[in-house]
Design an enzyme around this catalytic site. Structure first.
Site, short mmCIF file in Angstrom:
data_model
loop_
_atom_site.label_atom_id
_atom_site.label_comp_id
_atom_site.label_asym_id
_atom_site.label_seq_id
_atom_site.Cartn_x
_atom_site.Cartn_y
_atom_site.Cartn_z
CB CYS A 248 -0.95 -0.01 1.18
SG CYS A 248 -1.91 -1.54 1.36
CB ALA A 249 4.00 1.65 -1.95
N GLY A 253 6.21 8.09 0.30
CA GLY A 253 7.17 8.63 1.26
C GLY A 253 7.99 7.55 1.92
CG ASP A 312 0.93 3.19 5.43
OD1 ASP A 312 0.02 3.19 6.27
OD2 ASP A 312 1.42 4.24 4.97
CB CYS A 365 -2.24 7.60 8.93
SG CYS A 365 -3.30 7.35 7.50
#
Length: 439
Positions: A248-249, A253, A312, A365
């Site tokens: 899930c790049a 970043g 991620d 996040c």
């Protein structure tokens, strides 16, 4: 009329987000925004962004103002009037705009709309009254509570306690700083760009401006990345020469961090369009050691295992509300439950791709424990062949308050306090580091 086009666009964009659930980023993406926005002068484009983001960030307070100052609810056909008022209130209460300009141009906007013009007098009266009473009204409002959906406030209170929940909500009232991750020599770039080096190693800038005009951008010396978002990749340790997957790049970043540290990176994402942006960024940063793969992780299988994996996972993004205030409108408890189920499936699936003794960092996040702590506890409790390797303060710039009792990383939006020269805060992130058993 000067300023009218910017306010018209801000009103249009706010309506799309609030009434049609369009993401804020999509409205300002250079590939999807309207020609009218692209044709504005840079100063006016920045003003449009400020009006829209402020109206979203303070929407609870703004609507409270309208309830106080409008005696009868407006009919559905007056949606345009409500949006004009919201943008006008944002200017009067929270932006450095003269009251008379906010009032006059809001009235002009109302008058130019065939349906809304019937409420021109109401718009004028409400905004003029607000201009007179703004200090009194602001003093009577609980900003943190009004601007936070009840379900979110309750979930943060349950997870972190009432004091920290309120601190999270208050941190969301201010716009996020601009943080950079640099390839090397943070002190040099902080001095060159007028910023400061944070304890975590990121460079935080005090001012705004066009990113691509800053020194070092074209040379690929740094990339934009929140200070908290820069931490999970570091938990993989020395990755030089190792085969590492960034899953899930996009937007890339963490891919850039790993590649800059010498890893051979396989960057996987579901969206080919977002991966094109990753390719462009890696080209600008002169990081050739990245292979991009457009694939669905629930069906894709790598040919070989990896020395390390950074997952991620897709999440509700409630940790990024300072940057994306529309999250509070667009996400719901049902979304969190759906995403938590997807995260569980992805964690179980990709963990099989880690070599014995290799590391797996799972991060989101999100401020919701269902998408962080609970995922890891359930994963390990189910007998997964992994053990937790606790995060050490020195790995994250001494940010000991961001380490949970279990040893995971949990940054909160009020971490990294402000100084006289620099704004404070960071994104809310969760990350856990797991090591696969040797046998």
């Amino acid at each position: 009329m000067p300023g009218l086009a910017a306010r018209r666009l801000a009103t249009d964009i706010l309506a799309k987000i609030v009434e049609k659930n369009r993401p804020l980023d999509m409205e300002f993406d250079s590939r999807s925004t309207t020609p009218a926005f692209r044709n504005l002068a840079p100063k006016d484009r920045a003003f449009v962004r400020a009006m829209v983001s402020t109206a979203l960030r303070r929407l609870g307070q703004i609507d409270d103002v309208l309830r106080r100052l409008i005696e009868k609810p407006l009919p559905d056909k007056a949606d345009r009037v409500v949006d004009i008022l919201r943008v006008g209130v944002a200017q009067i209460l929270f932006l450095d705009v003269p009251d008379h300009a906010a009032v006059s141009l809001s009235v002009t906007l109302t008058d130019e709309d065939r349906i809304a013009k019937a409420w021109k007098g109401l718009v004028n009266g409400v905004l003029r009254t607000l201009a007179r009473r703004k200090d009194e009204i602001l003093a009577d409002q609980d900003a943190a509570a009004l601007n936070t959906p009840e379900w979110l406030f309750e979930s943060w209170t349950a997870a972190y306690g009432p004091e920290r929940a309120r601190a999270i909500a208050e941190a969301h009232l201010t716009e996020a700083a601009l943080d950079l991750t640099v390839k090397s020599d943070p002190a040099r770039w902080a001095a060159a760009l007028g910023g400061a080096v944070l304890p975590t190693g990121s460079v935080r800038l005090a001012g705004g401006g066009a990113i691509d005009k800053l020194e070092g951008f074209l040379e690929g010396e740094w990339w934009v990345q929140d200070a908290a978002a820069a931490l999970p990749a570091r938990l993989l340790g020395d990755v030089k020469g190792r085969q590492v997957a960034d899953l899930c790049a996009a937007p890339g970043g963490k891919t850039a961090e790993l590649a800059a540290a010498g890893a051979e990176v396989t960057a996987v994402d579901l969206s080919p369009e977002r991966l094109e942006r990753v390719k462009q960024n890696m080209g600008r940063l002169r990081l050739p050691n990245v292979r991009v793969v457009a694939a669905d992780l629930e069906t894709w299988t790598p040919k070989e295992s990896f020395d390390a994996i950074l997952l991620d996972a897709p999440c509700s993004a409630t940790g990024t509300i300072r940057r994306h205030p529309d999250v509070m409108l667009l996400k719901s408890p049902e979304d969190v439950a759906t995403l938590a189920a997807l995260q569980k499936r992805l964690l179980e699936r990709v963990s099989a791709w880690v070599k014995p003794g290799g590391a797996l960092v799972y991060c989101t996040c999100s401020l919701q424990p269902e998408e962080g702590e609970a995922q890891i506890e359930a994963f390990l409790a189910a007998g997964a062949p992994f053990r937790r390797l606790p995060v050490r303060p020195e790995e994250i710039g001494g940010l000991a308050q961001a380490i949970t009792l279990a040893g995971d990383l949990r940054t909160l939006p009020f971490h990294l306090p402000a100084t006289d020269a620099q704004p404070g805060g960071c994104d809310g992130f969760f990350a856990a580091r797991l090591i696969r058993n040797e046998s």
